[in-house]
Motif scaffolding. Structure first.
Motif, PDB file in Angstrom:
ATOM      1  N   LEU A  21     -53.576 -33.548  55.517  1.00 55.07           N
ATOM      2  CA  LEU A  21     -53.181 -32.314  55.261  1.00 55.07           C
ATOM      3  C   LEU A  21     -51.808 -32.191  54.697  1.00 55.07           C
ATOM      4  CD1 LEU A  21     -54.454 -29.609  57.963  1.00 55.07           C
ATOM      5  CD2 LEU A  21     -55.177 -29.789  55.467  1.00 55.07           C
ATOM      6  N   ARG A  22     -50.659 -33.167  55.333  1.00 53.82           N
ATOM      7  CA  ARG A  22     -49.395 -33.386  54.828  1.00 53.82           C
ATOM      8  C   ARG A  22     -49.332 -33.994  53.471  1.00 53.82           C
ATOM      9  NH1 ARG A  22     -48.618 -34.655  60.511  1.00 53.82           N
ATOM     10  NH2 ARG A  22     -48.570 -36.780  59.848  1.00 53.82           N
ATOM     11  N   GLN A  23     -50.554 -35.054  53.408  1.00 51.05           N
ATOM     12  CA  GLN A  23     -50.539 -35.626  52.073  1.00 51.05           C
ATOM     13  C   GLN A  23     -50.728 -34.601  50.840  1.00 51.05           C
ATOM     14  OE1 GLN A  23     -53.504 -38.664  52.984  1.00 51.05           O
ATOM     15  NE2 GLN A  23     -51.989 -40.141  53.975  1.00 51.05           N
ATOM     16  N   MET A  24     -51.712 -33.615  51.260  1.00 48.76           N
ATOM     17  CA  MET A  24     -52.052 -32.413  50.245  1.00 48.76           C
ATOM     18  C   MET A  24     -50.779 -31.688  50.038  1.00 48.76           C
ATOM     19  SD  MET A  24     -55.997 -31.377  51.395  1.00 48.76           S
ATOM     20  CE  MET A  24     -55.514 -29.656  51.537  1.00 48.76           C
ATOM     21  N   VAL A  25     -50.286 -31.427  51.061  1.00 53.04           N
ATOM     22  CA  VAL A  25     -48.887 -30.600  50.902  1.00 53.04           C
ATOM     23  C   VAL A  25     -47.924 -31.409  50.098  1.00 53.04           C
ATOM     24  CG1 VAL A  25     -46.952 -29.652  51.975  1.00 53.04           C
ATOM     25  CG2 VAL A  25     -49.182 -29.102  52.934  1.00 53.04           C
ATOM     26  N   ALA A  26     -47.715 -32.634  50.444  1.00 50.91           N
ATOM     27  CA  ALA A  26     -46.942 -33.523  49.770  1.00 50.91           C
ATOM     28  C   ALA A  26     -47.189 -33.766  48.075  1.00 50.91           C
ATOM     29  CB  ALA A  26     -46.831 -35.072  50.140  1.00 50.91           C
ATOM     30  N   GLY A  33     -42.395 -28.462  44.003  1.00 54.44           N
ATOM     31  CA  GLY A  33     -41.036 -28.318  44.346  1.00 54.44           C
ATOM     32  C   GLY A  33     -40.745 -28.023  45.659  1.00 54.44           C
ATOM     33  N   ILE A  34     -41.829 -27.308  46.693  1.00 61.58           N
ATOM     34  CA  ILE A  34     -41.525 -26.771  47.694  1.00 61.58           C
ATOM     35  C   ILE A  34     -41.754 -27.566  48.925  1.00 61.58           C
ATOM     36  CG2 ILE A  34     -41.988 -24.912  49.311  1.00 61.58           C
ATOM     37  CD1 ILE A  34     -42.939 -23.247  46.943  1.00 61.58           C
ATOM     38  N   SER A  35     -40.963 -28.216  49.768  1.00 59.11           N
ATOM     39  CA  SER A  35     -40.937 -29.199  50.750  1.00 59.11           C
ATOM     40  C   SER A  35     -41.817 -28.541  51.889  1.00 59.11           C
ATOM     41  CB  SER A  35     -39.629 -29.880  51.117  1.00 59.11           C
ATOM     42  OG  SER A  35     -39.021 -28.788  52.146  1.00 59.11           O
ATOM     43  N   PHE A  36     -42.130 -29.581  52.737  1.00 64.87           N
ATOM     44  CA  PHE A  36     -42.941 -28.975  54.010  1.00 64.87           C
ATOM     45  C   PHE A  36     -42.039 -28.104  55.110  1.00 64.87           C
ATOM     46  CE2 PHE A  36     -44.499 -29.897  58.290  1.00 64.87           C
ATOM     47  CZ  PHE A  36     -45.640 -29.633  58.179  1.00 64.87           C
ATOM     48  N   ILE A  37     -40.860 -28.496  55.241  1.00 61.53           N
ATOM     49  CA  ILE A  37     -39.929 -27.711  55.880  1.00 61.53           C
ATOM     50  C   ILE A  37     -39.760 -26.186  55.361  1.00 61.53           C
ATOM     51  CG2 ILE A  37     -37.703 -28.607  55.201  1.00 61.53           C
ATOM     52  CD1 ILE A  37     -38.513 -27.389  58.709  1.00 61.53           C
ATOM     53  N   GLU A  38     -39.607 -26.450  54.057  1.00 60.48           N
ATOM     54  CA  GLU A  38     -39.333 -25.204  53.246  1.00 60.48           C
ATOM     55  C   GLU A  38     -40.696 -24.286  53.310  1.00 60.48           C
ATOM     56  OE1 GLU A  38     -36.280 -26.532  49.771  1.00 60.48           O
ATOM     57  OE2 GLU A  38     -38.515 -26.690  49.419  1.00 60.48           O
ATOM     58  N   THR A  39     -42.105 -24.925  53.253  1.00 53.93           N
ATOM     59  CA  THR A  39     -42.997 -24.314  53.348  1.00 53.93           C
ATOM     60  C   THR A  39     -43.373 -23.499  54.667  1.00 53.93           C
ATOM     61  OG1 THR A  39     -44.244 -25.544  51.840  1.00 53.93           O
ATOM     62  CG2 THR A  39     -45.609 -24.348  53.462  1.00 53.93           C
ATOM     63  N   ALA A  40     -42.810 -24.449  55.818  1.00 58.46           N
ATOM     64  CA  ALA A  40     -42.862 -24.056  57.322  1.00 58.46           C
ATOM     65  C   ALA A  40     -41.877 -22.658  57.391  1.00 58.46           C
ATOM     66  CB  ALA A  40     -42.330 -25.018  58.157  1.00 58.46           C
ATOM     67  N   VAL A  41     -40.523 -22.712  56.788  1.00 54.22           N
ATOM     68  CA  VAL A  41     -39.798 -21.714  56.882  1.00 54.22           C
ATOM     69  C   VAL A  41     -40.308 -20.261  56.241  1.00 54.22           C
ATOM     70  CG1 VAL A  41     -37.588 -20.836  56.030  1.00 54.22           C
ATOM     71  CG2 VAL A  41     -37.725 -22.970  57.077  1.00 54.22           C
ATOM     72  N   LEU A  42     -40.855 -20.675  54.961  1.00 53.09           N
ATOM     73  CA  LEU A  42     -41.441 -19.319  54.304  1.00 53.09           C
ATOM     74  C   LEU A  42     -42.741 -18.861  54.856  1.00 53.09           C
ATOM     75  CD1 LEU A  42     -41.614 -20.667  50.703  1.00 53.09           C
ATOM     76  CD2 LEU A  42     -39.985 -18.923  51.566  1.00 53.09           C
ATOM     77  N   THR A  43     -43.457 -19.586  55.683  1.00 51.38           N
ATOM     78  CA  THR A  43     -44.781 -19.191  56.424  1.00 51.38           C
ATOM     79  C   THR A  43     -44.313 -18.420  57.681  1.00 51.38           C
ATOM     80  OG1 THR A  43     -46.029 -21.185  55.836  1.00 51.38           O
ATOM     81  CG2 THR A  43     -46.819 -19.881  57.659  1.00 51.38           C
ATOM     82  N   ARG A  44     -43.119 -19.095  58.462  1.00 48.93           N
ATOM     83  CA  ARG A  44     -42.620 -18.179  59.430  1.00 48.93           C
ATOM     84  C   ARG A  44     -42.160 -16.772  58.990  1.00 48.93           C
ATOM     85  NH1 ARG A  44     -42.806 -19.507  64.376  1.00 48.93           N
ATOM     86  NH2 ARG A  44     -42.953 -21.529  64.178  1.00 48.93           N
ATOM     87  N   LEU A  45     -41.437 -16.720  57.912  1.00 51.02           N
ATOM     88  CA  LEU A  45     -40.777 -15.335  57.709  1.00 51.02           C
ATOM     89  C   LEU A  45     -41.819 -14.407  57.063  1.00 51.02           C
ATOM     90  CD1 LEU A  45     -37.784 -16.905  55.509  1.00 51.02           C
ATOM     91  CD2 LEU A  45     -37.708 -15.602  57.773  1.00 51.02           C
ATOM     92  N   GLU A  46     -42.908 -15.004  56.537  1.00 56.93           N
ATOM     93  CA  GLU A  46     -44.238 -14.062  56.075  1.00 56.93           C
ATOM     94  C   GLU A  46     -44.738 -13.653  57.423  1.00 56.93           C
ATOM     95  OE1 GLU A  46     -47.165 -12.537  53.840  1.00 56.93           O
ATOM     96  OE2 GLU A  46     -45.147 -12.918  53.311  1.00 56.93           O
ATOM     97  N   ARG A  47     -44.938 -14.396  58.393  1.00 58.16           N
ATOM     98  CA  ARG A  47     -45.690 -14.170  59.394  1.00 58.16           C
ATOM     99  C   ARG A  47     -44.856 -13.121  60.344  1.00 58.16           C
ATOM    100  NH1 ARG A  47     -47.081 -18.853  61.951  1.00 58.16           N
ATOM    101  NH2 ARG A  47     -45.062 -18.604  63.210  1.00 58.16           N
ATOM    102  N   ASP A  48     -43.799 -13.703  60.844  1.00 52.13           N
ATOM    103  CA  ASP A  48     -43.000 -13.119  61.865  1.00 52.13           C
ATOM    104  C   ASP A  48     -41.731 -11.880  61.151  1.00 52.13           C
ATOM    105  OD1 ASP A  48     -44.339 -14.468  63.409  1.00 52.13           O
ATOM    106  OD2 ASP A  48     -42.904 -16.164  63.771  1.00 52.13           O
ATOM    107  N   GLY A  49     -41.594 -12.033  59.930  1.00 50.52           N
ATOM    108  CA  GLY A  49     -40.595 -10.974  59.445  1.00 50.52           C
ATOM    109  C   GLY A  49     -39.340 -11.622  59.250  1.00 50.52           C
ATOM    110  N   ARG A 107     -49.465 -21.639  47.059  1.00 52.48           N
ATOM    111  CA  ARG A 107     -49.689 -22.991  47.656  1.00 52.48           C
ATOM    112  C   ARG A 107     -50.926 -23.051  48.882  1.00 52.48           C
ATOM    113  NH1 ARG A 107     -45.864 -27.302  50.057  1.00 52.48           N
ATOM    114  NH2 ARG A 107     -45.340 -27.834  48.134  1.00 52.48           N
ATOM    115  N   GLN A 108     -50.868 -22.015  49.510  1.00 56.81           N
ATOM    116  CA  GLN A 108     -51.840 -21.926  50.712  1.00 56.81           C
ATOM    117  C   GLN A 108     -53.176 -21.910  50.051  1.00 56.81           C
ATOM    118  OE1 GLN A 108     -50.050 -18.919  53.133  1.00 56.81           O
ATOM    119  NE2 GLN A 108     -49.067 -20.094  54.167  1.00 56.81           N
ATOM    120  N   GLU A 109     -53.405 -20.872  49.112  1.00 55.02           N
ATOM    121  CA  GLU A 109     -54.663 -20.884  48.283  1.00 55.02           C
ATOM    122  C   GLU A 109     -55.332 -22.260  47.949  1.00 55.02           C
ATOM    123  OE1 GLU A 109     -54.539 -17.744  45.504  1.00 55.02           O
ATOM    124  OE2 GLU A 109     -53.998 -16.333  46.928  1.00 55.02           O
ATOM    125  N   LEU A 110     -54.348 -22.840  47.140  1.00 53.87           N
ATOM    126  CA  LEU A 110     -54.696 -24.344  46.856  1.00 53.87           C
ATOM    127  C   LEU A 110     -55.292 -25.093  47.872  1.00 53.87           C
ATOM    128  CD1 LEU A 110     -54.982 -26.453  44.545  1.00 53.87           C
ATOM    129  CD2 LEU A 110     -52.790 -27.082  45.121  1.00 53.87           C
TER     130      LEU A 110
END
Length: 145
Positions: A21-26, A33-49, A107-110
């Motif tokens: 999964l990390r390889q797919m994300v990479a 151009g969105i890194s793993f940590i950037e994706t994690a931050v966006l996901t947290r903001l989307e989920r938790d506000g 990204r998530q849909e892909l």
């Protein structure tokens, strides 16, 4: 498989899946151009506000300095916005923007489509049902660690 073998085999299988999964994300990072940590931050903001940078750092288990850099990068691309904390003017609150939400969803849909393709072509309906039954157990295991 015995009860004694289960933890080791589970670690190997989950580790392999996580790496793939990390390889797919990479690979997707090379594209958008969105890194793993950037994706994690966006996901947290989307989920938790909206959240403070300090809370984001704590939830992602990284330093405040690391999160500051991530937030700066995301803000520069219009994926998040900073605003003053309405209850404490010394603090900043970070929120995902519509552009950030769209990039995250793309990204998530892909990745989900790739997983769906693998599941539908490599696994029988009975095997997919067994995998579906394992998801709540894996979530419970993750929560207990």
């Amino acid at each position: 498989m015995s009860d004694e073998e289960l933890p080791g085999q589970l670690r190997l299988a989950v580790g392999r899946l996580s790496r793939r999964l990390r390889q797919m994300v990479a690979a997707q990072q090379d594209h958008d151009g969105i890194s793993f940590i950037e994706t994690a931050v966006l996901t947290r903001l989307e989920r938790d506000g909206p959240s403070s940078p300090g809370a984001l750092a704590g939830s992602e288990r990284v330093t405040s300095q690391a999160i500051a850099g991530v937030v700066t990068q995301l803000e520069g691309r219009g994926l998040v916005r900073r605003s003053p904390d309405p209850t404490d003017g010394r603090r900043v609150i970070v929120a995902i923007t519509d552009t950030g939400r769209s990039a995250l969803n793309d990204r998530q849909e892909l990745i989900v489509r790739r997983l769906q393709t693998a599941l539908s072509t490599e696994f029988t309906p009975a095997e997919r049902k067994r995998l579906a039954a394992a998801v709540p157990l894996l979530e419970r295991l993750a929560g207990s660690l």
